[in-house]
Design a protein around this motif. Structure first.
Motif, PDB file in Angstrom:
ATOM      1  N   PRO A   1       0.778  -1.553  -0.004  1.00 25.13           N
ATOM      2  CA  PRO A   1       0.070   0.018   0.210  1.00 25.13           C
ATOM      3  C   PRO A   1       0.912   1.472   0.030  1.00 25.13           C
ATOM      4  CG  PRO A   1      -0.161  -1.154   2.205  1.00 25.13           C
ATOM      5  CD  PRO A   1       0.531  -1.980   1.227  1.00 25.13           C
ATOM      6  N   PHE A   2       2.175   1.090   0.331  1.00 28.24           N
ATOM      7  CA  PHE A   2       3.191   2.402   0.569  1.00 28.24           C
ATOM      8  C   PHE A   2       3.365   2.940  -0.854  1.00 28.24           C
ATOM      9  CE2 PHE A   2       3.267   0.678   4.686  1.00 28.24           C
ATOM     10  CZ  PHE A   2       2.734   1.596   5.666  1.00 28.24           C
TER      11      PHE A   2
ATOM     12  N   GLN B   1      -0.974   6.625  -2.738  1.00 29.07           N
ATOM     13  CA  GLN B   1      -1.043   7.667  -2.041  1.00 29.07           C
ATOM     14  C   GLN B   1      -2.714   7.624  -1.594  1.00 29.07           C
ATOM     15  OE1 GLN B   1      -0.434  10.981  -4.565  1.00 29.07           O
ATOM     16  NE2 GLN B   1       1.705  10.888  -4.523  1.00 29.07           N
ATOM     17  N   ASP B   2      -2.896   8.562  -0.653  1.00 30.19           N
ATOM     18  CA  ASP B   2      -4.375   8.490   0.292  1.00 30.19           C
ATOM     19  C   ASP B   2      -5.105   9.030  -0.793  1.00 30.19           C
ATOM     20  OD1 ASP B   2      -3.677   6.945   2.409  1.00 30.19           O
ATOM     21  OD2 ASP B   2      -2.976   8.653   3.595  1.00 30.19           O
TER      22      ASP B   2
ATOM     23  N   ARG C   1      -4.122   4.386  -0.655  1.00 30.14           N
ATOM     24  CA  ARG C   1      -3.383   3.636   0.213  1.00 30.14           C
ATOM     25  C   ARG C   1      -4.361   3.019   1.509  1.00 30.14           C
ATOM     26  NH1 ARG C   1       1.544   6.928   2.990  1.00 30.14           N
ATOM     27  NH2 ARG C   1       2.356   6.727   0.763  1.00 30.14           N
TER      28      ARG C   1
ATOM     29  N   ARG D   1      -4.634  -0.665   2.864  1.00 27.68           N
ATOM     30  CA  ARG D   1      -4.326  -0.989   4.287  1.00 27.68           C
ATOM     31  C   ARG D   1      -5.624  -1.398   4.763  1.00 27.68           C
ATOM     32  NH1 ARG D   1      -1.237   3.899   7.083  1.00 27.68           N
ATOM     33  NH2 ARG D   1      -0.923   2.206   8.673  1.00 27.68           N
TER      34      ARG D   1
ATOM     35  N   GLN E   1      -4.981   5.169  -8.481  1.00 29.41           N
ATOM     36  CA  GLN E   1      -4.019   5.930  -8.361  1.00 29.41           C
ATOM     37  C   GLN E   1      -3.298   6.480  -9.659  1.00 29.41           C
ATOM     38  OE1 GLN E   1      -2.067   7.122  -5.196  1.00 29.41           O
ATOM     39  NE2 GLN E   1      -1.830   8.392  -7.001  1.00 29.41           N
TER      40      GLN E   1
END
Length: 260
Positions: free
Chosen positions: A72-73, A76-77, A80, A84, A131
């Motif tokens: 997930p890293f 980006q939110d 992400r 998670r 993303q």
């Protein structure tokens, strides 16, 4: 990608070809001959030949693909965070399986857990596509395109002669802005849908924890299994729909969902 059971991997064309291939038959014959040469009885030599043939067939059985590494890293939110949360749900489900009483109940929970794992993989693929779409959208400067449009419209209004180049430039800028708007719609719809499906994933895990503690019969897990299957199917549909949207938009997800 879902893991296939041995039975599903065995009944495949490569295995069928290996079972009837000349190489497999010759290998079986060589095994029998070797058994006879070393002094084995007829039954032992036949068993050695059968073992050689079985080894040839076993090599042909397709292997399950390695699970895709979920990180997930790399996102980006909010993408992400979606991944998670899905991973956390998968880990909690696995813990519920370990805590369940041994026997058919735990086996059935483990099967549901494998299906849930497929859903987590789908969530990861959706998040990656989201993303990529978000990154592509950021490359479109709508404010600058809008400012240029205003300037070009003023120029055309002041001009008394037709200017084909000017008109085509205006059309290109308008198309660029429309594309950005459609991308915004796709991104927002994907976020909302993935957020809902992740919440349903959490709900399924909560039910699994409860059932692992109190259920006594496998049939008590029927509703949970059906719900997880439905959830995974919806995730797969969302991922496929996003891929089709991307293809329709020339690789950038430019068409709004359902517009095809």
């Amino acid at each position: 990608m879902a893991r296939l059971k041995l039975r599903d991997r065995f009944f495949t064309p490569p295995v069928a070809r290996a079972m009837t291939s000349p190489a497999g038959i010759l290998l079986a014959g060589a095994g029998v001959a070797a058994g006879i040469l070393v002094g084995l009885p007829a039954a032992g030599a036949a068993a050695l030949g059968a073992a050689a043939w079985a080894a040839r067939v076993a090599v042909a059985v397709p292997r399950n693909p390695r699970p895709e590494r979920i990180d997930p890293f790399t996102l980006q939110d909010p993408w992400r965070q979606f991944v998670r949360e899905a991973l956390q749900s998968r880990n909690q489900f696995a813990q519920a399986v370990r805590q369940a009483r041994g026997g058919p109940l735990r086996d059935r929970l483990a099967e549901i857990g494998e299906r849930l794992g497929t859903g987590v993989e789908e969530s990861w693929r959706i998040a990656r596509a989201g993303q990529a779409l978000t990154d592509a959208r950021r490359s479109i400067d709508v404010a600058q395109a809008g400012a240029q449009l205003i300037e070009l419209h003023d120029t055309r209004n002041r001009s008394r002669q037709a200017d084909r180049t000017l008109d085509e430039t205006i059309q290109a800028l308008e198309a660029q802005i429309d594309t950005a708007r459609r991308m915004d719609e796709v991104i927002e719809q994907t976020r909302a849908r993935l957020r809902l499906l992740d919440a349903r994933l959490d709900e399924a895990v909560t039910r699994a924890i409860e059932l692992s503690a109190r259920a006594e019969r496998v049939d008590e897990l029927g509703g949970l299994g059906q719900d997880v299957d439905s959830l995974v199917n919806e995730l797969e549909a969302l991922r496929l729909g996003l891929a089709e949207t991307d293809e329709a938009g020339g690789g950038q997800g430019l068409a709004a969902p359902g517009s095809a």
